[in-house]
Motif scaffolding. Structure first.
Motif, short mmCIF file in Angstrom:
data_model
loop_
_atom_site.label_atom_id
_atom_site.label_comp_id
_atom_site.label_asym_id
_atom_site.label_seq_id
_atom_site.Cartn_x
_atom_site.Cartn_y
_atom_site.Cartn_z
N SER A 177 -2.21 84.78 -10.37
CA SER A 177 -0.85 84.42 -10.75
C SER A 177 0.12 85.28 -9.95
O SER A 177 -0.27 86.18 -9.24
CB SER A 177 -0.63 84.60 -12.26
OG SER A 177 -0.74 85.98 -12.59
N GLU A 221 3.94 85.62 -7.57
CA GLU A 221 4.63 84.99 -6.44
C GLU A 221 3.70 84.78 -5.24
O GLU A 221 3.69 83.71 -4.64
CB GLU A 221 5.83 85.84 -6.03
CG GLU A 221 6.67 85.22 -4.94
CD GLU A 221 7.87 86.07 -4.55
OE1 GLU A 221 8.40 85.84 -3.45
OE2 GLU A 221 8.27 86.95 -5.33
N GLU A 278 1.26 81.96 -5.96
CA GLU A 278 1.93 80.64 -5.90
C GLU A 278 2.21 80.22 -4.46
O GLU A 278 2.04 79.06 -4.10
CB GLU A 278 3.22 80.66 -6.73
CG GLU A 278 3.00 80.89 -8.21
CD GLU A 278 2.09 79.86 -8.88
OE1 GLU A 278 2.13 78.67 -8.49
OE2 GLU A 278 1.33 80.24 -9.79
N THR A 279 2.63 81.18 -3.63
CA THR A 279 2.91 80.88 -2.22
C THR A 279 1.65 80.41 -1.51
O THR A 279 1.65 79.37 -0.82
CB THR A 279 3.48 82.12 -1.50
OG1 THR A 279 4.72 82.47 -2.11
CG2 THR A 279 3.69 81.88 -0.02
N ARG A 284 0.46 77.00 -2.65
CA ARG A 284 1.25 75.94 -2.00
C ARG A 284 0.78 75.70 -0.57
O ARG A 284 0.67 74.56 -0.11
CB ARG A 284 2.75 76.31 -2.00
CG ARG A 284 3.50 75.90 -3.23
CD ARG A 284 5.01 75.99 -3.05
NE ARG A 284 5.49 77.23 -2.45
CZ ARG A 284 5.72 78.35 -3.13
NH1 ARG A 284 5.52 78.39 -4.43
NH2 ARG A 284 6.16 79.42 -2.52
#
Length: 190
Positions: free
Chosen positions: A60, A62, A65-66, A69
């Motif tokens: 989890s 930032e 998530e980057t 993606r």
């Protein structure tokens, strides 16, 4: 070219000895070294869960998530069989290590994708849910590890396999690109 200082008796200075050895390691040893690094990540993750360990969470945040993606973007290109778009997500100095296919560079990897898509026009990759982990690499980028499932039709039946991977993402400015791939857990050819 790197120059080595030689002491009067012909000894390489200790500070340069490591570079001297590393530059002369053969491919087999470099691959084994990379596999050892990847094998150490689960141990590091367990250590982070111990009291006093790091609070960085591999699943989890930032950075996670980057990279998640970016993983989706690269494999959207793979599933669309868009080699041109796919290759924009790799660095020019790419090293792709495949346990049964060996080591390939950027150009060879590009050719391999073209051949794969031509020979297996329905091949698809999906990330195994819950397998993705992301770890920061100080002053470089991130390490992504996980499992993915590849499927294609063979004799009108789905032929699928789940394999492990590790990717080194290099951050340059706001751009993220993959510089190293390790793909393993494949069955050797019969």
């Amino acid at each position: 070219m790197l120059h080595y200082k030689v002491e009067p008796r012909g000894a390489v200075l200790p500070s340069e000895a490591f570079l001297f050895i590393v530059r002369r390691m053969n491919r087999f040893l470099r691959i084994r070294f990379l596999f050892l690094i990847v094998a150490a990540f689960p141990i590091s993750a367990q250590a982070m869960d111990q009291p006093g360990g790091s609070d960085r969470n591999a699943t989890s945040g930032e950075l996670f998530e980057t990279i998640a993606r970016m993983d989706t973007a690269i494999f959207d290109a793979f599933n669309a069989h868009d080699v041109e778009r796919l290759m924009t997500m790799f660095t020019d100095d790419l090293e792709f290590y495949h346990d049964t296919g060996g080591l390939t560079d950027y150009r060879q990897t590009q050719e391999n994708f073209k051949k794969m898509f031509a020979g297996t026009p329905d091949i698809r990759r999906d990330l195994v849910k819950g397998s993705l982990e992301v770890y920061p690499v100080k002053d470089h980028g991130a390490i992504e590890i996980g499992e993915h499932r590849f499927c294609h039709k063979e004799n009108s039946k789905d032929e699928c396999g789940i394999f492990k991977f590790a990717m080194i993402w290099r951050k340059s400015g706001e751009s993220w690109k993959i510089s190293r791939v390790i793909s393993y857990g494949h069955q050797p050819p019969h």
